[in-house]
Write a protein that holds these residues in place. Structure first.
Motif, PDB file in Angstrom:
ATOM      1  N   GLU A 112      22.422  -5.889  -0.853  1.00  0.00           N
ATOM      2  CA  GLU A 112      20.824  -6.667  -0.722  1.00  0.00           C
ATOM      3  C   GLU A 112      20.310  -4.850   0.439  1.00  0.00           C
ATOM      4  N   GLY A 113      21.019  -4.759   1.602  1.00  0.00           N
ATOM      5  CA  GLY A 113      20.158  -3.567   2.528  1.00  0.00           C
ATOM      6  C   GLY A 113      20.186  -2.293   1.477  1.00  0.00           C
ATOM      7  N   GLN A 114      21.158  -2.411   0.958  1.00  0.00           N
ATOM      8  CA  GLN A 114      20.438  -0.987  -0.027  1.00  0.00           C
ATOM      9  C   GLN A 114      18.559  -1.258  -0.827  1.00  0.00           C
ATOM     10  N   VAL A 115      18.788  -2.372  -1.742  1.00  0.00           N
ATOM     11  CA  VAL A 115      17.947  -2.721  -2.284  1.00  0.00           C
ATOM     12  C   VAL A 115      16.662  -2.044  -1.035  1.00  0.00           C
ATOM     13  N   ALA A 116      16.945  -3.285  -0.053  1.00  0.00           N
ATOM     14  CA  ALA A 116      15.663  -3.192   0.862  1.00  0.00           C
ATOM     15  C   ALA A 116      15.856  -1.381   1.176  1.00  0.00           C
ATOM     16  N   ILE A 117      15.595  -0.603   1.630  1.00  0.00           N
ATOM     17  CA  ILE A 117      16.283   0.468   1.569  1.00  0.00           C
ATOM     18  C   ILE A 117      14.923   1.252   0.725  1.00  0.00           C
ATOM     19  N   ALA A 118      15.759   1.323  -0.799  1.00  0.00           N
ATOM     20  CA  ALA A 118      14.531   1.336  -1.818  1.00  0.00           C
ATOM     21  C   ALA A 118      12.938   1.134  -1.856  1.00  0.00           C
ATOM     22  N   ALA A 119      12.918  -0.282  -1.960  1.00  0.00           N
ATOM     23  CA  ALA A 119      11.985  -1.220  -1.635  1.00  0.00           C
ATOM     24  C   ALA A 119      11.243  -0.824  -0.956  1.00  0.00           C
ATOM     25  N   VAL A 120      11.538  -0.455   0.375  1.00  0.00           N
ATOM     26  CA  VAL A 120      10.494   0.236   1.968  1.00  0.00           C
ATOM     27  C   VAL A 120       9.482   1.276   0.842  1.00  0.00           C
ATOM     28  N   VAL A 121      10.324   3.034   0.545  1.00  0.00           N
ATOM     29  CA  VAL A 121      10.049   3.256   0.501  1.00  0.00           C
ATOM     30  C   VAL A 121       9.714   3.384  -0.960  1.00  0.00           C
ATOM     31  N   LEU A 122       9.134   2.552  -2.284  1.00  0.00           N
ATOM     32  CA  LEU A 122       8.470   2.066  -3.260  1.00  0.00           C
ATOM     33  C   LEU A 122       7.323   1.486  -2.137  1.00  0.00           C
ATOM     34  N   ASN A 123       7.339   0.406  -1.109  1.00  0.00           N
ATOM     35  CA  ASN A 123       6.009   0.130  -0.800  1.00  0.00           C
ATOM     36  C   ASN A 123       4.478   1.112  -0.003  1.00  0.00           C
ATOM     37  N   ARG A 124       5.956   2.383   0.742  1.00  0.00           N
ATOM     38  CA  ARG A 124       5.121   2.890   1.109  1.00  0.00           C
ATOM     39  C   ARG A 124       4.553   3.912   0.349  1.00  0.00           C
ATOM     40  N   VAL A 125       5.001   4.485  -1.716  1.00  0.00           N
ATOM     41  CA  VAL A 125       4.245   4.850  -2.147  1.00  0.00           C
ATOM     42  C   VAL A 125       2.561   4.296  -2.852  1.00  0.00           C
ATOM     43  N   ALA A 126       3.132   2.648  -2.973  1.00  0.00           N
ATOM     44  CA  ALA A 126       2.379   1.873  -3.317  1.00  0.00           C
ATOM     45  C   ALA A 126       1.182   1.836  -1.782  1.00  0.00           C
ATOM     46  N   SER A 127       1.244   2.141  -0.908  1.00  0.00           N
ATOM     47  CA  SER A 127       0.483   1.634   0.172  1.00  0.00           C
ATOM     48  C   SER A 127      -0.379   3.055   0.373  1.00  0.00           C
ATOM     49  N   ASP A 128      -2.013   2.610   0.761  1.00  0.00           N
ATOM     50  CA  ASP A 128      -2.679   3.249   1.111  1.00  0.00           C
ATOM     51  C   ASP A 128      -2.985   4.489   2.228  1.00  0.00           C
TER      52      ASP A 128
END
Length: 207
Positions: A112-128
């Motif tokens: 779950e922590g590994q998925v969360a790390i990948a999600a953080v990167v994708l959240n940054r890409v989606a952020s302005d």
């Protein structure tokens, strides 16, 4: 003298009148203008006219097919994959890079922590507030310690690959976080000031 000239004049007049009548009968009363001869296109002896017309009609189709083939000849790694409702586009190559980052940052962490790390990167890409590609986010200055320290290797495993795929499919155990840190090693006062959303394994995730 006059008596000799009279027959001569009469004979001359009679000949002239006869010649005029002859010209009237011989000369056509109406002239026909020459009609233009239509020039027919030269047809291939081996191909019927209907086949030649069909070939002309097929030319645009052939050119469109050629353009389509050229558009298909694109590297598989450079073709973007749309995730997160179209907000983030990730290529196959960027997925590999993200899996390597998850391995460097999250090996030994719960899945779950590994998925969360990948999600953080994708959240940054989606952020302005961050770059709009996975590669630019990962290689941004001082963004992730393995990149900053030169420890981002080509190592990855099936767990990190699957974690990246799950994050792309919409899973986000970080609850929309843009940051994560290890409270045992983090020295930045700024990162401690960020509101924490969840703690998974050895990492805290924050916005």
């Amino acid at each position: 003298m006059l008596s000799r000239e009279a027959p001569t004049r009469f004979f001359f007049f009679l000949n002239s009148f006869g010649l005029m009548l002859l010209c009237l009968f011989v000369t056509p009363t109406s002239a026909m203008a020459p009609q233009p001869v239509p020039i027919l296109p030269v047809l291939d002896s081996t191909t019927s006219p209907s086949e030649q017309v069909s070939k002309k009609e097929k030319k645009p189709t052939l050119s469109a097919t050629a353009v389509k083939r050229e558009s298909v000849q694109v590297s598989r790694d450079s073709r973007p994959r749309v995730v997160r409702n179209g907000k983030v586009k990730v290529s196959e190559r960027d997925m590999e890079l993200l899996a390597r980052l998850v391995y460097a940052e999250g090996r030994g962490e719960p899945y779950e922590g590994q998925v969360a790390i990948a999600a953080v990167v994708l959240n940054r890409v989606a952020s302005d507030d961050f770059p709009n590609t996975v590669r630019e986010v990962i290689y941004a200055p001082n963004a992730f310690s393995p990149v900053h320290d030169g420890n981002l290797t080509h190592k990855l495993n099936e767990s990190t690959r699957k974690a990246v795929q799950d994050a792309m499919n919409g899973k986000d155990p970080s609850n929309g976080s843009l940051y994560f840190f290890n409270p045992d090693t983090a020295k930045s006062k700024w990162i401690w000031s960020r509101p924490v959303t969840v703690e998974i394994g050895n990492h805290r995730f924050a916005r």
